[in-house]
Design a protein around this motif. Sequence first.
Motif, PDB file in Angstrom:
ATOM      1  N   LYS A 176       9.770  -2.350   3.338  1.00  0.00           N
ATOM      2  CA  LYS A 176       9.664  -1.631   1.885  1.00  0.00           C
ATOM      3  C   LYS A 176       8.381  -2.239   1.170  1.00  0.00           C
ATOM      4  O   LYS A 176       7.536  -1.873   0.667  1.00  0.00           O
ATOM      5  N   MET A 187       2.110   9.960   3.233  1.00  0.00           N
ATOM      6  CA  MET A 187       3.370   9.524   3.538  1.00  0.00           C
ATOM      7  C   MET A 187       3.432   7.998   4.863  1.00  0.00           C
ATOM      8  O   MET A 187       2.388   8.184   5.379  1.00  0.00           O
ATOM      9  N   THR A 188       4.656   7.175   4.661  1.00  0.00           N
ATOM     10  CA  THR A 188       4.060   6.448   6.086  1.00  0.00           C
ATOM     11  C   THR A 188       5.914   6.587   6.854  1.00  0.00           C
ATOM     12  O   THR A 188       6.685   6.394   5.289  1.00  0.00           O
ATOM     13  N   THR A 189       5.361   5.439   6.988  1.00  0.00           N
ATOM     14  CA  THR A 189       7.230   5.641   7.792  1.00  0.00           C
ATOM     15  C   THR A 189       7.116   3.733   8.463  1.00  0.00           C
ATOM     16  O   THR A 189       6.455   3.547   8.866  1.00  0.00           O
ATOM     17  N   CYS A 190       8.100   3.795   7.893  1.00  0.00           N
ATOM     18  CA  CYS A 190       8.022   1.964   7.892  1.00  0.00           C
ATOM     19  C   CYS A 190       9.326   1.190   7.826  1.00  0.00           C
ATOM     20  O   CYS A 190      10.257   1.410   6.985  1.00  0.00           O
TER      21      CYS A 190
END
Length: 86
Positions: A49, A43-46
């Motif tokens: 995209k 998982m990641t948040t950025c």
Amino acid sequence: EVACFDYEGIDAVKRALAAGEAVSTEEIQIKAKLVAPPLYVLMTTCMDKAKGLEIMNLAIEKIESSIKEANGQIVVKMKPKAVSET
């Protein structure tokens, strides 16, 4: 799914997942989470995209090369995708 049934076993899996997390940058942090052995989720948040997907694919490549060195196996059940664009 990441598994290794050789002598190194869980240590090889830990090393492979750490290699995947090591691809992280300052703005894109990748975390591997155990669902149920041998199933793991990255998982990641950025904000970007395209860059996020690129880093996730690179992480999967690193995990694959590391686990195959230890005679382990990896099965990607779902390719990286953006869950939300907001």
